[in-house]
Design an enzyme around this catalytic site. Structure first.
Site, short mmCIF file in Angstrom:
data_model
loop_
_atom_site.label_atom_id
_atom_site.label_comp_id
_atom_site.label_asym_id
_atom_site.label_seq_id
_atom_site.Cartn_x
_atom_site.Cartn_y
_atom_site.Cartn_z
N TYR A 1 -9.85 16.21 -5.68
CA TYR A 1 -8.78 15.28 -6.77
C TYR A 1 -8.08 16.49 -7.30
O TYR A 1 -6.76 16.47 -7.50
CB TYR A 1 -9.86 14.69 -7.72
CG TYR A 1 -8.86 13.99 -9.02
CD1 TYR A 1 -8.46 12.77 -8.45
CD2 TYR A 1 -8.84 14.73 -9.94
CE1 TYR A 1 -7.48 12.11 -9.45
CE2 TYR A 1 -8.11 13.82 -11.16
CZ TYR A 1 -7.40 12.71 -10.66
OH TYR A 1 -6.48 11.82 -11.49
N LYS B 1 -3.96 16.69 -7.27
CA LYS B 1 -3.02 16.54 -8.83
C LYS B 1 -2.45 17.89 -8.66
O LYS B 1 -1.38 17.77 -9.26
CB LYS B 1 -3.93 16.25 -9.94
CG LYS B 1 -4.49 14.78 -9.88
CD LYS B 1 -3.36 13.79 -9.78
CE LYS B 1 -3.83 12.36 -9.69
NZ LYS B 1 -2.52 11.38 -9.83
N SER C 1 -2.17 14.94 -14.18
CA SER C 1 -3.51 14.74 -14.77
C SER C 1 -3.96 16.21 -15.62
O SER C 1 -3.03 17.09 -15.13
CB SER C 1 -4.54 14.41 -13.72
OG SER C 1 -5.63 14.79 -14.11
N ASP D 1 0.95 -1.11 0.07
CA ASP D 1 -0.10 0.12 -0.04
C ASP D 1 1.01 1.07 -0.19
O ASP D 1 1.81 1.31 0.94
CB ASP D 1 -0.98 -0.07 1.12
CG ASP D 1 -2.03 1.05 1.19
OD1 ASP D 1 -1.76 2.15 0.92
OD2 ASP D 1 -3.27 0.56 1.35
N1 LIG Z 1 -8.08 7.12 -15.79
C1 LIG Z 1 -8.01 8.45 -16.11
O1 LIG Z 1 -8.71 9.00 -16.84
C2 LIG Z 1 -6.82 9.19 -15.52
C3 LIG Z 1 -6.71 10.40 -16.18
C4 LIG Z 1 -5.56 11.24 -15.71
C5 LIG Z 1 -4.75 10.80 -14.58
N2 LIG Z 1 -5.00 9.42 -14.26
C6 LIG Z 1 -4.13 9.06 -13.22
O2 LIG Z 1 -3.70 7.63 -13.35
C7 LIG Z 1 -2.88 7.12 -12.29
C8 LIG Z 1 -3.51 5.69 -12.45
O3 LIG Z 1 -4.98 5.43 -12.58
P1 LIG Z 1 -5.66 4.60 -13.41
O4 LIG Z 1 -6.62 5.45 -14.26
O5 LIG Z 1 -4.83 3.62 -14.15
O6 LIG Z 1 -6.64 3.59 -12.46
P2 LIG Z 1 -6.60 2.19 -12.23
O7 LIG Z 1 -7.61 2.03 -10.94
O8 LIG Z 1 -6.87 1.42 -13.10
O9 LIG Z 1 -5.10 1.93 -11.59
C9 LIG Z 1 -4.74 2.30 -10.38
C10 LIG Z 1 -4.02 1.28 -9.57
O10 LIG Z 1 -3.45 1.77 -8.22
C11 LIG Z 1 -3.81 0.97 -7.29
N3 LIG Z 1 -3.87 1.62 -5.92
C12 LIG Z 1 -4.94 2.30 -5.54
N4 LIG Z 1 -4.71 2.69 -4.44
C13 LIG Z 1 -3.46 2.28 -3.76
C14 LIG Z 1 -2.66 2.08 -2.79
N5 LIG Z 1 -3.22 2.74 -1.55
N6 LIG Z 1 -1.50 1.50 -2.71
C15 LIG Z 1 -1.29 0.36 -3.71
N7 LIG Z 1 -1.98 0.62 -5.01
C16 LIG Z 1 -3.08 1.35 -5.02
C17 LIG Z 1 -5.09 0.29 -7.66
O11 LIG Z 1 -5.27 -1.26 -7.03
C18 LIG Z 1 -4.74 0.25 -9.30
O12 LIG Z 1 -4.27 -1.03 -9.45
C19 LIG Z 1 -3.63 7.87 -11.17
O13 LIG Z 1 -2.73 8.62 -10.42
C20 LIG Z 1 -4.89 8.51 -11.65
O14 LIG Z 1 -5.09 9.81 -11.12
C21 LIG Z 1 -6.06 8.74 -14.63
#
Ligand SMILES: NC(=O)c1ccc[n+]([C@@H]2O[C@H](COP(=O)([O-])OP(=O)(O)OC[C@H]3O[C@@H](n4cnc5c(N)ncnc54)[C@H](O)[C@@H]3O)[C@@H](O)[C@H]2O)c1
Length: 283
Positions: free
Chosen positions: A165, A169, A152, A69
């Site tokens: 959020y 970011k 982001s 975590d």
């Molecule tokens: N999806 C979008 O539209 C988007 C856009 C811009 C930025 N992001 C950023 O991309 C990054 C990845 O997100 P994603 O969209 O791939 O989501 P996702 O949920 O598919 O992947 C995120 C991963 O982080 C893990 N996670 C969450 N909390 C955790 C913790 N406390 N300890 C360990 N692991 C943890 C989850 O289990 C998951 O596997 C994030 O920082 C998110 O803010 C996403």
């Protein structure tokens, strides 16, 4: 080392990616493997960690799943130690694990809900990045490595989420800049400011939103025939479409003089202007 025609951009490098079992982190992990790196993938979801190992295919010897975590300094130190034990060093850190607030406006939340959402979202999105850098910087100094943080559109613009959020970011943008200053000249620190993509990005448990994913929002928009209000409105929104910048910024050969930079990979939000149609001309 002189590159050969067939070598990947990250041949021989070792990376640690947080939140690497799903979505963007998983896509970056698989891309780094394809570019020749060895990759430690840290995540709290053990089932999905196993799935990343399966997806590594021919590169399976170069992937290391690490349950943990990102809110725990001990888990992050253990992840760095595991990567170094297994692969001998650490060149690249990608702080990436994150959660979203589902656009919950201040007008829809009580003070208690906001307080709880703030504590949970900042603990993962901001403290998780801060602690990852603390756990890894010594190894990165040793290799003159680099850090690439997932930022982001919400690191610069409004309405990519609610206030919690967006603030989290924006805080990560501050971390990129401060660490780029503090760790120079030994470690480069950059960010990738991603636009929306189809992943399993979850909401906070404290708001009861841990079971929903941003992919549901994409499905609703598509069913309604909506398209993104950005100039490149037909650009890809799969996580794989965002990985190239992570390779570029990690590559010593191709970005050794870049630090403190953030590349927006968002379809051009900053230049969308006043039109509601996407393009400047009817193309
Ligand atoms: N999806 C979008 O539209 C988007 C856009 C811009 C930025 N992001 C950023 O991309 C990054 C990845 O997100 P994603 O969209 O791939 O989501 P996702 O949920 O598919 O992947 C995120 C991963 O982080 C893990 N996670 C969450 N909390 C955790 C913790 N406390 N300890 C360990 N692991 C943890 C989850 O289990 C998951 O596997 C994030 O920082 C998110 O803010 C996403």
């Amino acid at each position: 080392m002189a590159p050969t025609a067939n070598s990947g951009w990250l041949e021989g490098d070792v990376a640690l990616i947080t939140g690497g079992a799903s979505g963007l982190g998983r896509a970056v992990a698989l891309r780094y493997l394809a570019e020749g790196a060895s990759v430690a993938v840290m995540d709290r979801d053990r089932g999905r960690l196993d799935a990343v190992v399966s997806a590594a295919g021919e590169h399976v010897d170069r992937v290391l799943p690490v349950p943990g975590d990102v809110r725990s300094p001990d888990d992050l130190h253990a992840a760095v130690a595991s990567a170094v034990d297994r692969f001998g060093k650490l060149d690249i850190l990608v702080p990436n694990a994150g959660i979203w607030d589902y656009h919950r406006s201040v007008t829809r939340l009580t003070g208690h809900e906001l307080a709880a959402a703030f504590d949970e979202i900042f603990a993962v999105n901001v403290k998780g990045y801060l602690l990852a850098v603390e756990a890894a910087w010594r190894e990165l100094v040793a290799t003159r490595g680099s850090i690439i943080m997932t930022l982001s559109n919400s690191s610069f613009h409004t309405n990519g989420g609610g206030p919690v959020y967006t603030a989290s970011k924006h805080a990560c943008l501050g971390l990129v800049r401060e660490f780029a200053y503090e760790l120079a000249p030994k470690v480069r620190v950059n960010g990738v400011a991603c636009g929306g993509m189809r992943t399993q990005l979850r909401g906070p448990e404290s708001l009861g939103l841990e079971g929903r994913s941003i992919a549901d929002s994409f499905a609703r928009s598509e069913a309604a025939g909506e398209r993104p209000h950005v100039p490149l409105y037909d650009a890809g929104v799969e996580p794989e479409d965002f990985t190239g910048t992570y390779v570029l910024l990690a590559s010593r050969r191709n970005s050794s003089n870049i630090t403190g930079a953030v590349v927006p990979v968002d379809g051009g939000i900053a230049v969308r202007g006043f039109r509601t149609s996407a393009g400047g001309a009817d193309l």
